[in-house]
Design a protein around this motif. Structure first.
Motif, PDB file in Angstrom:
ATOM      1  N   ALA A 163     -34.071  -2.993  25.686  1.00 27.69           N
ATOM      2  CA  ALA A 163     -33.934  -3.236  27.120  1.00 27.69           C
ATOM      3  C   ALA A 163     -35.093  -4.094  27.607  1.00 27.69           C
ATOM      4  O   ALA A 163     -36.213  -4.010  27.098  1.00 27.69           O
ATOM      5  CB  ALA A 163     -33.895  -1.916  27.876  1.00 27.69           C
ATOM      6  N   LEU A 164     -34.824  -4.926  28.608  1.00 31.60           N
ATOM      7  CA  LEU A 164     -35.851  -5.788  29.186  1.00 31.60           C
ATOM      8  C   LEU A 164     -36.825  -4.978  30.030  1.00 31.60           C
ATOM      9  O   LEU A 164     -36.503  -3.897  30.506  1.00 31.60           O
ATOM     10  CB  LEU A 164     -35.200  -6.866  30.060  1.00 31.60           C
ATOM     11  N   VAL A 165     -38.000  -5.552  30.239  1.00 32.43           N
ATOM     12  CA  VAL A 165     -39.001  -4.972  31.135  1.00 32.43           C
ATOM     13  C   VAL A 165     -39.300  -6.003  32.211  1.00 32.43           C
ATOM     14  O   VAL A 165     -38.859  -7.140  32.131  1.00 32.43           O
ATOM     15  CB  VAL A 165     -40.293  -4.580  30.373  1.00 32.43           C
ATOM     16  N   GLY A 166     -40.049  -5.659  33.205  1.00 28.96           N
ATOM     17  CA  GLY A 166     -40.382  -6.596  34.270  1.00 28.96           C
ATOM     18  C   GLY A 166     -39.204  -6.796  35.206  1.00 28.96           C
ATOM     19  O   GLY A 166     -38.539  -5.836  35.590  1.00 28.96           O
ATOM     20  N   ALA A 178     -35.871  -5.162  34.185  1.00 34.05           N
ATOM     21  CA  ALA A 178     -36.050  -3.818  33.638  1.00 34.05           C
ATOM     22  C   ALA A 178     -34.729  -3.067  33.499  1.00 34.05           C
ATOM     23  O   ALA A 178     -33.930  -3.013  34.415  1.00 34.05           O
ATOM     24  CB  ALA A 178     -37.002  -3.021  34.507  1.00 34.05           C
ATOM     25  N   GLY A 179     -34.528  -2.519  32.320  1.00 38.61           N
ATOM     26  CA  GLY A 179     -33.358  -1.695  32.055  1.00 38.61           C
ATOM     27  C   GLY A 179     -32.139  -2.441  31.557  1.00 38.61           C
ATOM     28  O   GLY A 179     -31.195  -1.815  31.089  1.00 38.61           O
ATOM     29  N   LEU A 180     -32.124  -3.755  31.638  1.00 36.69           N
ATOM     30  CA  LEU A 180     -30.957  -4.501  31.162  1.00 36.69           C
ATOM     31  C   LEU A 180     -30.904  -4.486  29.646  1.00 36.69           C
ATOM     32  O   LEU A 180     -31.900  -4.733  28.978  1.00 36.69           O
ATOM     33  CB  LEU A 180     -30.989  -5.959  31.641  1.00 36.69           C
ATOM     34  N   LEU A 220     -27.631 -30.082  24.838  1.00 34.60           N
ATOM     35  CA  LEU A 220     -27.313 -28.695  25.198  1.00 34.60           C
ATOM     36  C   LEU A 220     -28.091 -28.285  26.441  1.00 34.60           C
ATOM     37  O   LEU A 220     -29.232 -28.711  26.634  1.00 34.60           O
ATOM     38  CB  LEU A 220     -27.682 -27.731  24.062  1.00 34.60           C
ATOM     39  N   GLY A 221     -27.477 -27.449  27.244  1.00 29.14           N
ATOM     40  CA  GLY A 221     -28.128 -26.856  28.403  1.00 29.14           C
ATOM     41  C   GLY A 221     -27.635 -25.433  28.551  1.00 29.14           C
ATOM     42  O   GLY A 221     -26.602 -25.071  27.995  1.00 29.14           O
ATOM     43  N   GLU A 222     -28.361 -24.638  29.285  1.00 29.38           N
ATOM     44  CA  GLU A 222     -27.930 -23.252  29.478  1.00 29.38           C
ATOM     45  C   GLU A 222     -28.357 -22.761  30.852  1.00 29.38           C
ATOM     46  O   GLU A 222     -29.272 -23.289  31.468  1.00 29.38           O
ATOM     47  CB  GLU A 222     -28.479 -22.339  28.382  1.00 29.38           C
ATOM     48  N   ALA A 223     -27.655 -21.743  31.308  1.00 23.57           N
ATOM     49  CA  ALA A 223     -28.013 -21.045  32.535  1.00 23.57           C
ATOM     50  C   ALA A 223     -27.822 -19.559  32.275  1.00 23.57           C
ATOM     51  O   ALA A 223     -26.797 -19.150  31.732  1.00 23.57           O
ATOM     52  CB  ALA A 223     -27.142 -21.505  33.693  1.00 23.57           C
ATOM     53  N   SER A 224     -28.820 -18.771  32.628  1.00 22.55           N
ATOM     54  CA  SER A 224     -28.730 -17.329  32.386  1.00 22.55           C
ATOM     55  C   SER A 224     -29.456 -16.575  33.498  1.00 22.55           C
ATOM     56  O   SER A 224     -30.555 -16.082  33.307  1.00 22.55           O
ATOM     57  CB  SER A 224     -29.312 -16.970  31.016  1.00 22.55           C
ATOM     58  N   PRO A 225     -28.824 -16.529  34.683  1.00 26.27           N
ATOM     59  CA  PRO A 225     -29.483 -15.834  35.794  1.00 26.27           C
ATOM     60  C   PRO A 225     -29.728 -14.361  35.466  1.00 26.27           C
ATOM     61  O   PRO A 225     -28.929 -13.723  34.781  1.00 26.27           O
ATOM     62  CB  PRO A 225     -28.502 -15.992  36.957  1.00 26.27           C
ATOM     63  N   LEU A 226     -30.830 -13.849  35.944  1.00 20.33           N
ATOM     64  CA  LEU A 226     -31.222 -12.480  35.664  1.00 20.33           C
ATOM     65  C   LEU A 226     -30.848 -11.590  36.856  1.00 20.33           C
ATOM     66  O   LEU A 226     -31.454 -11.678  37.923  1.00 20.33           O
ATOM     67  CB  LEU A 226     -32.733 -12.420  35.414  1.00 20.33           C
TER      68      LEU A 226
END
Length: 66
Positions: A18-21, A24-26, A45-51
């Motif tokens: 799981a992620l922190v900061g 957190a919890g994902l 290549l490009g990417e998008a990954s909103p948190l």
């Protein structure tokens, strides 16, 4: 004129921990990958990954923007 092809994929993957900061919890992330290919084989290549919970963006919106 140069021939250009585009491919967009929306992918989801499990994280090994799981992620922190801000995330957190994902334990799962969704992201969009954009691939641009010219007729001569040049590829970009490009990417998008909103948190979620940190970024105001959502995956559907960033996919449409790409």
């Amino acid at each position: 004129m140069t021939e250009l092809h585009a491919q967009i994929d929306v992918l989801e993957g499990e994280l090994p921990a799981a992620l922190v900061g801000g995330g957190a919890g994902l334990s799962k992330r969704t992201f969009t990958v954009l691939r641009l290919m010219r007729g001569d084989g040049t590829t970009g290549l490009g990417e998008a990954s909103p948190l979620p919970g940190y970024s105001p963006d959502v995956i559907e919106e960033v996919t449409n923007e790409l």
